[in-house]
Scaffold this active site. Structure first.
Site, PDB file in Angstrom:
ATOM      1  N   ASP A  29      43.227  44.839  36.107  1.00  0.00           N
ATOM      2  CA  ASP A  29      41.954  44.823  36.689  1.00  0.00           C
ATOM      3  C   ASP A  29      42.022  45.852  37.790  1.00  0.00           C
ATOM      4  O   ASP A  29      42.875  46.859  37.776  1.00  0.00           O
ATOM      5  CB  ASP A  29      41.785  43.251  37.143  1.00  0.00           C
ATOM      6  CG  ASP A  29      40.357  43.169  37.458  1.00  0.00           C
ATOM      7  OD1 ASP A  29      39.470  43.710  37.932  1.00  0.00           O
ATOM      8  OD2 ASP A  29      39.982  42.096  36.697  1.00  0.00           O
ATOM      9  N   SER A  69      33.200  38.602  32.855  1.00  0.00           N
ATOM     10  CA  SER A  69      34.593  39.107  33.593  1.00  0.00           C
ATOM     11  C   SER A  69      35.073  37.750  34.441  1.00  0.00           C
ATOM     12  O   SER A  69      36.276  37.666  34.504  1.00  0.00           O
ATOM     13  CB  SER A  69      34.287  39.977  34.860  1.00  0.00           C
ATOM     14  OG  SER A  69      34.180  41.049  34.123  1.00  0.00           O
ATOM     15  N   HIS A 126      36.471  42.644  42.185  1.00  0.00           N
ATOM     16  CA  HIS A 126      36.522  42.063  40.887  1.00  0.00           C
ATOM     17  C   HIS A 126      37.945  41.575  40.653  1.00  0.00           C
ATOM     18  O   HIS A 126      38.257  40.501  40.313  1.00  0.00           O
ATOM     19  CB  HIS A 126      36.413  43.279  39.710  1.00  0.00           C
ATOM     20  CG  HIS A 126      35.927  42.953  38.524  1.00  0.00           C
ATOM     21  ND1 HIS A 126      37.211  42.845  37.675  1.00  0.00           N
ATOM     22  CD2 HIS A 126      34.856  42.592  37.902  1.00  0.00           C
ATOM     23  CE1 HIS A 126      36.662  42.612  36.380  1.00  0.00           C
ATOM     24  NE2 HIS A 126      35.248  42.406  36.708  1.00  0.00           N
TER      25      HIS A 126
END
Ligand SMILES: *[C@@H]1O[C@H](CO)[C@@H](O)[C@H](O)[C@H]1NC(C)=O
Ligand SMILES: *[C@@H]1O[C@H](CO)[C@@H](O)[C@H](O)[C@H]1NC(C)=O
Ligand SMILES: *[C@@H]1O[C@H](CO)[C@@H](O)[C@H](O)[C@H]1NC(C)=O
Ligand SMILES: *[C@@H]1O[C@H](CO)[C@@H](O)[C@H](O)[C@H]1NC(C)=O
Ligand SMILES: *[C@@H]1O[C@H](CO)[C@@H](O)[C@H](O)[C@H]1NC(C)=O
Ligand SMILES: *[C@@H]1O[C@H](CO)[C@@H](O)[C@H](O)[C@H]1NC(C)=O
Ligand SMILES: *[C@@H]1O[C@H](CO)[C@@H](O)[C@H](O)[C@H]1NC(C)=O
Ligand SMILES: *[C@@H]1O[C@H](CO)[C@@H](O)[C@H](O)[C@H]1NC(C)=O
Length: 731
Positions: free
Chosen positions: A140, A517, A197
């Site tokens: 990621d 996600s 994220h």
């Protein structure tokens, strides 16, 4: 006040509550309901509470009705809460002034509500020591090691099998929770997360339990990942400008597999059809699979159009996003007292002060497109400064704010709760009909004003639904492989983020994000959870266990086959550890599939690195026989009948001595489906049994997709697989 008075008061109250309880116990179906009545009438003489009581008196036969009223809503809008049975609810719904009557469901304000909603409560049975030997590899945008969600309190020594490294770069320390870190982005100096994220996905998959977490007071509760005792290894493949390269991704797979991770989660993809071996994720995950590591990938956020899923390989576990039962709504109160309900995650409290609305309507709040400056109020500073603006479409609020607007009211072109997102000023999306109301109020009033209230949580009994943004199947690379495979929560998920000051000095450490996600690390957490009970299972067996034990997702009208939106269904972690039967797939089986698909035999040999070879000529038609826990049967009938046979083999992992019977559910009689044999008897664990599914259909099918499910049941385990017949257009 004397003691006597207090006593009398209490005595009196208990009598009344007895009366209400009596009514309730007369009728077991009595539940707390909310009666919504819209805006407050403006007549100064109007008394909401007496109105509420008078309505209740018409449905409840009780002289002390006042005390049965649980709550009157009377400050910003009109309505009340009361105990009602079905009959009373129906009667009230039909009464003048009542807009809606709905049950007030019990819910617990828990942060990662998603895990409770999935049936994985904090108290779930865990194999703590095995769990703490598992390592989740997160490919990621990095991780924030100091986040509370990654504390290592109470965790034992780093697992002996771990061959990874803490190579997180500048000012990056690992602990016994984050045991590995690497970074690959160019111009990067550490594995530290530079946006939200990576920290968010890592904490969703494997974060520790952290109490008292909320997003500025919203969604308050305990944050936790699926496997709080597991370890995390972070592989940062995106640089600080958000650029993630295939090269970095493949490097990360290369390291992660060798480091000894147990599962890989990668919430990334790219749109378009990419052949298996032109895609670093497909390549990396193939080699992970060889080493017993399952890779979980997000389906993509390009829905709801069909064929938008961007994950194709049968060895990848592809995840769609669904809603949970927690939704965010907010209210807009106009100067005339009218209240509208919209969606957004608006953390800004209001205090009853109403703000002016910019009078002329903005067609769109952005200066882009074909909107001329004269038509766009937002960029006229004098017009919008200190005011709320009406935006004909979302996207341009930023321009308005830059010119001094203090908030926005947005015409939603696609109104749905899964579109609610965090706003950086007071703002909400309205359905077009409500937006038009607000417009006409604004047009017809000299000094139009409004107030936008802070968001509230709404318990959505219609969950899980597939998120509109979630990418849909079918799989345009290999039609026979169902994609996405499963679904998991991906709407407004609260998880850890790097701490930062947002919105005039609010310190944010946990943030709400939506996307496939967010769904992906939920499944990675469950893969690790299943692995902690069955360390010897292959990646395909774990995937099968999760796919065949799913719970249904509510189908939306705009999806041809629900399965092409949500796969087998919503993950069900408690059941996934007891699947009964699994559809296993070995590396050789994948290789055979690649042969049949038409890959060059020599290349396959090179990819697999062993003696696997393609026996005989490649047979494209045999791709369907890969032992997938779902069957997609593409047919081109040419106005003729078709008859397709599919082979499958199941392995017994339930009771040693047991018999399973086949049934079809949601079966459309226009397609004939036969299963042979109809019964499978097992005498031992790990015994394999094969069966054949035959699908027969004819011409004149007026639908393009027919879906049903095959369920093998031994009375305890229900092993469910979708069967989707896809009628292709004639060429
Ligand atoms: C390391 O990073 C943390 C988090 O940003 C920061 O608080 C700290 O000051 C940094 N230390 C050094 C030596 O740069
Ligand atoms: C969160 O909930 C707990 C108990 O449920 C409560 O004590 C606390 O004040 C709440 N915090 C916020 C910020 O709402
Ligand atoms: C309410 O908030 C507004 C804007 O934040 C402020 O100007 C006003 O004084 C507040 N009113 C009260 C009664 O607190
Ligand atoms: C609001 O959105 C609808 C589509 O949902 C559109 O038809 C309409 O023109 C929009 N209104 C404005 C003022 O832009
Ligand atoms: C409000 O006025 C604008 C022009 O300023 C017009 O475009 C719009 O249609 C009017 N809307 C309503 C609902 O009256
Ligand atoms: C490959 O096949 C050759 C000859 O059949 C055999 O000698 C060799 O051991 C095999 N290698 C592997 C890795 O199975
Ligand atoms: C297996 O089940 C059958 C039928 O229930 C029973 O007759 C048989 O004795 C069982 N065998 C074993 C080894 O338990
Ligand atoms: C197909 O035809 C049947 C009647 O034979 C009808 O009930 C059904 O709605 C039709 N489906 C579609 C998608 O047109």
């Amino acid at each position: 006040m004397t003691k006597y008075n207090v006593f009398v008061f209490l005595f009196f109250a208990s009598i009344i509550s007895f009366v209400c309880d009596a009514i309730e116990s007369d009728d077991e179906s009595s539940k707390l309901h909310i009666v919504y009545m819209g805006s407050l009438p403006k007549e100064p003489s109007y008394s909401p509470t007496s109105h509420h009581i008078s309505l209740l008196q018409q449905v409840i036969d009780d002289s002390d009705i006042q005390n049965c009223l649980v709550r009157s809503y009377k400050r910003s809008f009109n309505g009340f809460a009361a105990m009602l049975n079905d009959q009373q609810r129906i009667k009230l719904s039909g009464m003048r002034g009542v807009i809606s009557v709905f049950p007030s469901q019990e819910y617990h304000l828990k942060t990662t509500r998603s895990w409770d909603f999935l049936g994985l409560p904090q108290s779930i049975k865990r194999t703590k020591t095995i769990e703490s030997d598992l390592v989740i590899g997160v490919i990621d945008g990095g991780i924030w090691p100091e986040s509370e969600s990654f504390n290592d309190i109470g965790l034992g020594a780093i697992p002996k099998k771990w061959k990874g490294d803490c190579a997180g770069g500048r000012n990056f320390s690992c602990n016994k929770k984050i045991i590995g870190a690497r970074f690959y982005g160019f111009n990067d100096d550490s594995a530290r997360d530079s946006d939200f994220h990576g920290t968010h996905t890592s904490s969703t998959a494997g974060g520790r339990e952290v109490n008292g977490v909320s997003f500025n007071g919203l969604a308050n509760g305990t944050a936790r990942g699926g496997v709080p005792n597991s370890r995390i290894a972070a592989y940062k493949v995106c640089n600080n400008q958000g650029m993630c390269t295939g090269q970095a991704i493949l490097s990360a797979f290369d390291d992660a597999i060798a480091d000894g991770v147990d599962v890989i989660t990668i919430s990334m993809g790219r749109p378009g059809i990419i052949n298996f071996f032109d895609d670093p994720i497909s390549i990396g995950s193939f080699h992970a699979m060889e080493k017993g590591i399952l890779t979980v990938q997000a389906a993509g956020n390009d829905g709801p159009s069909p064929s938008t899923v961007s994950s194709f390989a049968p060895w990848l576990f592809t995840v769609a996003a669904t809603t949970i039962d927690r939704q965010f709504i907010d209210k807009l109160i106009l100067g005339n007292g009218k209240t509208f309900i919209g969606t957004s995650i608006n953390i800004f409290p209001s205090n009853g002060t109403k703000f002016p609305i910019a009078v002329r309507n903005a067609q769109a709040c952005s200066a882009g497109g074909n909107v001329t400056p004269e038509k766009c109020d937002c960029i006229d500073k004098n017009m919008v400064n200190g005011k709320l603006v009406l935006c004909g479409a979302s996207g341009g609020e930023g321009t308005a704010y830059a010119n001094g607007a203090i908030g926005s009211i947005i015409n939603s072109t696609d109104f749905s709760c899964d579109k609610a997102s965090v706003t950086d000023k007071p703002s909400l999306n309205l359905e077009t009909k409500d937006f038009v109301h607000v417009q006409s109020y604004t047009n017809s009033t000299k000094y139009p004003v409004a107030e936008i209230l802070k968001s509230e949580i709404f318990h959505d009994t219609n969950a899980p639904r597939i998120a509109s943004f979630s990418s849909r199947g079918p799989n345009n690379l290999v039609l026979e492989i169902m994609k996405p495979d499963v679904s998991a929560p991906g709407v407004n998920i609260l998880a850890a983020v790097p701490p930062q000051k947002l919105y005039s000095d609010v310190m944010v450490k946990y943030y709400l994000l939506s996307g496939t996600s967010m769904a992906c690390p939920h499944v990675a957490g469950v893969v690790a959870y299943v692995r902690s009970f069955h360390p010897d299972w292959s990646p395909a067996a774990i995937k099968s266990a999760i796919m065949t034990t799913t719970k249904p997702v509510k189908k939306s009208d705009d999806d041809l086959a629900g399965e092409f939106a949500y796969g087998s269904g919503n993950i069900n972690p408690q059941q996934a550890i007891h699947p009964g039967l699994v559809y296993d797939i070995s590396k050789e089986d994948y290789v055979q599939m690649l042969c049949n698909y038409g890959y060059d035999a020599n290349k396959i040999k090179q990819i697999s690195g062993d003696n696997s070879s393609c026996d005989g000529a490649s047979k494209r038609a045999m791709v369907k026989n890969i032992n997938y826990p779902a069957m997609v049967i593409p047919v081109r009938p040419y106005n003729k009948n078709f008859r397709v046979k599919i082979d499958r083999t199941v392995t017994n992992v339930g009771f040693p001595n047991t018999t399973y019977k086949a049934t079809l559910i949601n079966h459309n009689p226009k397609i004939k489906i036969m299963v042979k044999p109809k019964q499978l008897s097992f005498r031992s664990l790990n015994e394999k049994q094969s069966f054949v599914v035959t699908v027969v259909g004819g011409a004149k099918l007026n639908q393009t997709v027919f879906s049903s499910s095959l369920v093998w049941s031994d009375g305890t385990h229900n092993v469910k697989s979708p069967i989707i017949v896809q009628i292709l257009p004639s060429i």
